[in-house]
Motif scaffolding. Sequence first.
Motif, mmCIF file in Angstrom:
data_model
loop_
_atom_site.group_PDB
_atom_site.id
_atom_site.type_symbol
_atom_site.label_atom_id
_atom_site.label_comp_id
_atom_site.label_asym_id
_atom_site.label_seq_id
_atom_site.Cartn_x
_atom_site.Cartn_y
_atom_site.Cartn_z
ATOM 1 N N TYR A 1 0.592 -0.126 18.892
ATOM 2 C CA TYR A 1 -0.721 -0.381 19.485
ATOM 3 C C TYR A 1 -1.781 -0.768 18.451
ATOM 4 N N GLY A 2 -1.355 -1.407 17.369
ATOM 5 C CA GLY A 2 -2.317 -1.828 16.355
ATOM 6 C C GLY A 2 -1.750 -1.651 14.962
ATOM 7 N N TYR A 3 -2.631 -1.586 13.983
ATOM 8 C CA TYR A 3 -2.243 -1.433 12.586
ATOM 9 C C TYR A 3 -2.605 -0.042 12.093
ATOM 10 N N THR A 4 -1.697 0.563 11.326
ATOM 11 C CA THR A 4 -1.869 1.959 10.959
ATOM 12 C C THR A 4 -1.760 2.183 9.461
ATOM 13 N N ALA A 5 -2.381 3.257 9.003
ATOM 14 C CA ALA A 5 -2.215 3.715 7.630
ATOM 15 C C ALA A 5 -0.779 4.177 7.419
ATOM 16 N N LEU A 6 -0.399 4.323 6.151
ATOM 17 C CA LEU A 6 0.974 4.694 5.788
ATOM 18 C C LEU A 6 0.991 6.068 5.130
ATOM 19 N N THR A 7 2.066 6.798 5.361
ATOM 20 C CA THR A 7 2.220 8.099 4.706
ATOM 21 C C THR A 7 3.209 8.063 3.553
ATOM 22 N N ASP A 8 4.010 6.997 3.450
ATOM 23 C CA ASP A 8 4.946 6.884 2.329
ATOM 24 C C ASP A 8 5.239 5.414 2.080
ATOM 25 N N ILE A 9 4.742 4.902 0.949
ATOM 26 C CA ILE A 9 4.953 3.490 0.615
ATOM 27 C C ILE A 9 6.269 3.262 -0.117
ATOM 28 N N THR A 10 7.032 4.333 -0.359
ATOM 29 C CA THR A 10 8.265 4.190 -1.140
ATOM 30 C C THR A 10 9.508 4.061 -0.279
ATOM 31 N N THR A 11 9.398 4.324 1.004
ATOM 32 C CA THR A 11 10.550 4.199 1.893
ATOM 33 C C THR A 11 10.663 2.764 2.385
ATOM 34 N N ARG A 12 11.855 2.397 2.886
ATOM 35 C CA ARG A 12 12.058 1.086 3.501
ATOM 36 C C ARG A 12 12.770 1.281 4.821
ATOM 37 N N PRO A 13 12.087 1.065 5.962
ATOM 38 C CA PRO A 13 10.700 0.617 6.032
ATOM 39 C C PRO A 13 9.731 1.711 5.586
ATOM 40 N N MET A 14 8.531 1.312 5.239
ATOM 41 C CA MET A 14 7.528 2.294 4.850
ATOM 42 C C MET A 14 7.222 3.215 6.021
ATOM 43 N N THR A 15 6.932 4.475 5.704
ATOM 44 C CA THR A 15 6.686 5.479 6.737
ATOM 45 C C THR A 15 5.245 5.378 7.220
ATOM 46 N N GLN A 16 5.092 5.164 8.506
ATOM 47 C CA GLN A 16 3.757 4.984 9.061
ATOM 48 C C GLN A 16 3.109 6.310 9.423
ATOM 49 N N GLY A 17 1.787 6.348 9.250
ATOM 50 C CA GLY A 17 0.990 7.430 9.789
ATOM 51 C C GLY A 17 0.616 7.090 11.224
ATOM 52 N N ASP A 18 -0.555 7.548 11.638
ATOM 53 C CA ASP A 18 -0.985 7.242 13.006
ATOM 54 C C ASP A 18 -2.500 7.206 13.083
ATOM 55 N N ASN A 19 -3.106 6.236 12.374
ATOM 56 C CA ASN A 19 -4.547 6.050 12.446
ATOM 57 C C ASN A 19 -4.917 4.675 11.908
ATOM 58 N N CYS A 20 -5.781 4.000 12.622
ATOM 59 C CA CYS A 20 -6.356 2.750 12.143
ATOM 60 C C CYS A 20 -7.798 3.030 11.737
ATOM 61 N N PRO A 21 -8.097 3.023 10.438
ATOM 62 C CA PRO A 21 -9.477 3.292 10.007
ATOM 63 C C PRO A 21 -10.434 2.268 10.583
ATOM 64 N N GLY A 22 -11.649 2.711 10.863
ATOM 65 C CA GLY A 22 -12.637 1.803 11.430
ATOM 66 C C GLY A 22 -12.880 0.581 10.571
ATOM 67 N N TYR A 23 -12.763 0.741 9.250
ATOM 68 C CA TYR A 23 -13.069 -0.395 8.384
ATOM 69 C C TYR A 23 -12.065 -1.530 8.502
ATOM 70 N N TRP A 24 -10.877 -1.261 9.043
ATOM 71 C CA TRP A 24 -9.910 -2.348 9.216
ATOM 72 C C TRP A 24 -10.493 -3.464 10.071
ATOM 73 N N TRP A 25 -11.283 -3.106 11.059
ATOM 74 C CA TRP A 25 -11.849 -4.090 11.982
ATOM 75 C C TRP A 25 -12.941 -4.925 11.321
ATOM 76 N N SER A 26 -13.610 -4.359 10.347
ATOM 77 C CA SER A 26 -14.706 -5.060 9.702
ATOM 78 C C SER A 26 -14.313 -5.746 8.410
ATOM 79 N N GLU A 27 -13.343 -5.162 7.700
ATOM 80 C CA GLU A 27 -13.085 -5.629 6.339
ATOM 81 C C GLU A 27 -11.915 -6.596 6.223
ATOM 82 N N GLN A 28 -10.683 -6.080 6.015
ATOM 83 C CA GLN A 28 -9.639 -7.010 5.569
ATOM 84 C C GLN A 28 -9.366 -8.156 6.533
ATOM 85 N N MET A 29 -9.443 -7.905 7.835
ATOM 86 C CA MET A 29 -9.154 -9.003 8.754
ATOM 87 C C MET A 29 -10.226 -10.092 8.664
#
Length: 470
Positions: free
Chosen positions: A408-436
């Motif tokens: 349901y959108g883009y989420t923060a990660l809890t582990d960048i070393t796994t493949r696939p990377m382990t996802q958390g469960d939150n889209c920070p508000g700044y995602w909507w304003s910043e990187q996109m």
Amino acid sequence: MRTLSLHRRSALTLAGGGLLAGLAPLPAFPQSEDWAAQTWEDLGADVKAEFKWAWDHYVERAWGKDEINPVSGTSQSFFIGGHDLGLSLVEALDTLWIMELDAEFQAGVDWVKANLNFDIDGEAQVFETNIRLVGGLLSAFLACGDPVLLEKAKDLADRLMKAFDASPHGLPYRYVNLKTGAVRDPETNLAEIGTHISEFGVLSQLTGEPKYHAAAKRALMHALNMRSGIGLMAANIHAETGRFTSRNASIDVYADSFYEYLWDAWELFGDEALKVAAQECLQAMINHQGRRYDGLLWFPMVDYETGAVTGTSQTVLGAYLAGLLGQAGFKTEGDDFLKTYETMQDRYLIVPESTDVTTARPRTLRTGLRPEVADACLNLWQHDRDDRYRAIAATHYRNMKSSSKAPYGYTALTDITTRPMTQGDNCPGYWWSEQMKYYFILFAAPKRIDIDRLVLSTEANVLRGFVRSS
């Protein structure tokens, strides 16, 4: 551009080094052969499509809520528990406008006009509330001219001003009760006292009331006047005593957007004194904080009076400095520092939240869906249109898309070393304003932006540079 929720940062972020000392470089994501053939126009269209896809999920599952949790499809409050202020919605408004998603933009504006009320008996963090909500409302007003948006930005700024007024030095307390004006937590930092002049200055211009700009500049000048003999400031300061409470000079945690706003005050308001201050501060960083480890340029924390290294961590937030250095005339150093983050991106695919500068190895497993590398690329590209900056940002976008896309959108990660990377469960508000927004401006050449006049806040809200159709 800087957005760090200091009160929500995990202790792990600033923990001691060595957590991942044995981590070797990991294999790249499998990438579609189609990516090699993508044009900038294709990439811009893809960014818009992904943003619209995520927005539709937000509308369906979290409309008016502060943040969506894109794995579970739930939502959460950000500022005040149980009192959502439509954070992601407000953050998204000017991005929707730039992308010409006009029906979606108008629906968001209609929600703000009908539902956004700041008369809440609860504490809000002054820094976050300013950059996210005051800035978001101002940029939406500048986009469409609806006076209600300006009225709401002014109402909120008036409530935040109580935090400045309560301090004998004009240094805002960290928290203010939006209804009563009661303040809390004078133990603050450069970022939280100094990240107001862009939004408050524009508000003064639009309303004709100089008090907002004056309050913001007073806070900036108080800290600037306390620079040491080598030109550095400590990152932590007390709103009541007006004195530094640490000896650590930092470019990122606790300090980053302070330096951005010195330069922004020059670009937005022609403030020559703050332009000079920005260049002097950056020169002091280069002279006394810059260090090379295995050929990579880093800016670790140092003692603000002696320049001795006091910490060996650097966060992903620090990438903003590469762009700011380029903006302020230190392009060689800006390119050099961006190369450090490009190296980390190539090595780990997602730049670690925190890195040990002596080993260039991650100190944390998680990361918060951070936009700072793309921010730096846009600022550097804005001045010379070199496509190598777009290429770094394109990799940043593709790696985010490969690792962080959830049901349901883009989420923060809890582990960048796994493949696939382990996802958390939150889209920070700044995602909507910043990187996109950074990606879209870099790739799509949007018609509603004059890139030569563009000034973005630390939250990437457009404070100058909209092109209004006749």
